[in-house]
Design a protein around this motif. Structure first.
Motif, PDB file in Angstrom:
ATOM      1  N   ARG A   8       0.832  -1.207   0.000  1.00  0.00           N
ATOM      2  CA  ARG A   8       0.000   0.000   0.000  1.00  0.00           C
ATOM      3  C   ARG A   8       0.862   1.251   0.000  1.00  0.00           C
ATOM      4  N   ALA A   9       1.964   1.211   0.742  1.00  0.00           N
ATOM      5  CA  ALA A   9       2.881   2.356   0.770  1.00  0.00           C
ATOM      6  C   ALA A   9       3.535   2.529  -0.595  1.00  0.00           C
ATOM      7  N   LEU A  10       3.901   1.422  -1.220  1.00  0.00           N
ATOM      8  CA  LEU A  10       4.504   1.489  -2.549  1.00  0.00           C
ATOM      9  C   LEU A  10       3.532   2.107  -3.544  1.00  0.00           C
ATOM     10  N   GLU A  11       2.267   1.741  -3.452  1.00  0.00           N
ATOM     11  CA  GLU A  11       1.256   2.305  -4.346  1.00  0.00           C
ATOM     12  C   GLU A  11       1.016   3.786  -4.058  1.00  0.00           C
ATOM     13  N   ALA A  12       1.085   4.168  -2.792  1.00  0.00           N
ATOM     14  CA  ALA A  12       0.821   5.548  -2.402  1.00  0.00           C
ATOM     15  C   ALA A  12       1.973   6.492  -2.749  1.00  0.00           C
ATOM     16  N   ASP A  13       3.202   6.011  -2.600  1.00  0.00           N
ATOM     17  CA  ASP A  13       4.374   6.874  -2.821  1.00  0.00           C
ATOM     18  C   ASP A  13       5.537   6.039  -3.349  1.00  0.00           C
ATOM     19  N   PRO A  14       5.460   5.612  -4.612  1.00  0.00           N
ATOM     20  CA  PRO A  14       6.479   4.707  -5.146  1.00  0.00           C
ATOM     21  C   PRO A  14       7.883   5.292  -5.173  1.00  0.00           C
ATOM     22  N   VAL A  15       8.018   6.584  -5.424  1.00  0.00           N
ATOM     23  CA  VAL A  15       9.354   7.190  -5.493  1.00  0.00           C
ATOM     24  C   VAL A  15      10.053   7.109  -4.135  1.00  0.00           C
ATOM     25  N   THR A  16       9.362   7.528  -3.087  1.00  0.00           N
ATOM     26  CA  THR A  16       9.950   7.509  -1.745  1.00  0.00           C
ATOM     27  C   THR A  16      10.223   6.087  -1.286  1.00  0.00           C
ATOM     28  N   VAL A  17       9.264   5.195  -1.453  1.00  0.00           N
ATOM     29  CA  VAL A  17       9.422   3.815  -0.983  1.00  0.00           C
ATOM     30  C   VAL A  17      10.564   3.116  -1.719  1.00  0.00           C
ATOM     31  N   ASN A  18      10.625   3.267  -3.028  1.00  0.00           N
ATOM     32  CA  ASN A  18      11.710   2.615  -3.773  1.00  0.00           C
ATOM     33  C   ASN A  18      13.071   3.192  -3.408  1.00  0.00           C
ATOM     34  N   ARG A  19      13.155   4.503  -3.202  1.00  0.00           N
ATOM     35  CA  ARG A  19      14.419   5.113  -2.781  1.00  0.00           C
ATOM     36  C   ARG A  19      14.861   4.553  -1.432  1.00  0.00           C
ATOM     37  N   LEU A  20      13.938   4.471  -0.489  1.00  0.00           N
ATOM     38  CA  LEU A  20      14.279   3.972   0.841  1.00  0.00           C
ATOM     39  C   LEU A  20      14.596   2.483   0.824  1.00  0.00           C
ATOM     40  N   ARG A  21      13.947   1.735  -0.034  1.00  0.00           N
ATOM     41  CA  ARG A  21      14.282   0.309  -0.169  1.00  0.00           C
ATOM     42  C   ARG A  21      15.710   0.145  -0.672  1.00  0.00           C
ATOM     43  N   ARG A  22      16.106   0.985  -1.639  1.00  0.00           N
ATOM     44  CA  ARG A  22      17.481   0.916  -2.153  1.00  0.00           C
ATOM     45  C   ARG A  22      18.489   1.261  -1.068  1.00  0.00           C
ATOM     46  N   VAL A  23      18.192   2.283  -0.268  1.00  0.00           N
ATOM     47  CA  VAL A  23      19.082   2.662   0.839  1.00  0.00           C
ATOM     48  C   VAL A  23      19.186   1.517   1.842  1.00  0.00           C
ATOM     49  N   ARG A  24      18.054   0.917   2.174  1.00  0.00           N
ATOM     50  CA  ARG A  24      18.040  -0.189   3.131  1.00  0.00           C
ATOM     51  C   ARG A  24      18.868  -1.372   2.615  1.00  0.00           C
ATOM     52  N   GLU A  25      18.675  -1.708   1.353  1.00  0.00           N
ATOM     53  CA  GLU A  25      19.432  -2.829   0.776  1.00  0.00           C
ATOM     54  C   GLU A  25      20.932  -2.533   0.731  1.00  0.00           C
ATOM     55  N   ALA A  26      21.305  -1.305   0.436  1.00  0.00           N
ATOM     56  CA  ALA A  26      22.720  -0.933   0.420  1.00  0.00           C
ATOM     57  C   ALA A  26      23.338  -1.071   1.809  1.00  0.00           C
ATOM     58  N   ARG A  27      22.578  -0.666   2.820  1.00  0.00           N
ATOM     59  CA  ARG A  27      23.085  -0.813   4.197  1.00  0.00           C
ATOM     60  C   ARG A  27      23.217  -2.273   4.591  1.00  0.00           C
ATOM     61  N   ARG A  28      22.256  -3.076   4.193  1.00  0.00           N
ATOM     62  CA  ARG A  28      22.335  -4.518   4.489  1.00  0.00           C
ATOM     63  C   ARG A  28      23.534  -5.146   3.799  1.00  0.00           C
ATOM     64  N   GLY A  29      23.833  -4.675   2.600  1.00  0.00           N
ATOM     65  CA  GLY A  29      24.958  -5.210   1.846  1.00  0.00           C
ATOM     66  C   GLY A  29      26.300  -4.882   2.478  1.00  0.00           C
ATOM     67  N   ARG A  30      26.357  -3.791   3.220  1.00  0.00           N
ATOM     68  CA  ARG A  30      27.610  -3.392   3.880  1.00  0.00           C
ATOM     69  C   ARG A  30      27.845  -4.132   5.186  1.00  0.00           C
ATOM     70  N   ARG A  31      26.842  -4.818   5.690  1.00  0.00           N
ATOM     71  CA  ARG A  31      26.975  -5.493   6.991  1.00  0.00           C
ATOM     72  C   ARG A  31      27.624  -6.847   6.843  1.00  0.00           C
TER      73      ARG A  31
END
Length: 97
Positions: free
Chosen positions: A74-97
């Motif tokens: 629902r969040a992705l449908e409501a604000d795809p730009v923000t959600v996708n940007r934050l998902r990319r940031v989250r995945e990048a942080r997970r990749g550094r761990r």
């Protein structure tokens, strides 16, 4: 006496599957979290101060809600730009761990 329906803000991702037409919309708080996340911040403490003043919650709780929203279609449908940007940031942080 019957209880009302549960608050959708307490159970992110509990909406009906995509395409069913009966999805529960994002709550006001969930929309406010996404709106706050869209903004840019002048300094490190400004965002935390805004979280407390505008949403009335602790920053830790804000980030818990935000993280759950990133997995909510629902969040992705409501604000795809923000959600996708934050998902990319989250995945990048997970990749550094």
């Amino acid at each position: 006496m019957t209880a009302g329906p549960p608050d959708p803000a307490d159970s992110p991702g509990s909406a009906a599957p995509s395409g069913s037409g009966s999805a529960v919309p994002l709550s006001d708080r969930e929309r406010a979290v996404l709106a706050l996340e869209r903004r840019s911040w002048p300094g490190p403490g400004a965002k935390e101060r805004a979280i407390r003043e505008e949403l009335g919650i602790a920053p830790v709780r804000y980030y818990q809600l935000l993280n759950a929203l990133l997995d909510d279609r629902r969040a992705l449908e409501a604000d795809p730009v923000t959600v996708n940007r934050l998902r990319r940031v989250r995945e990048a942080r997970r990749g550094r761990r």
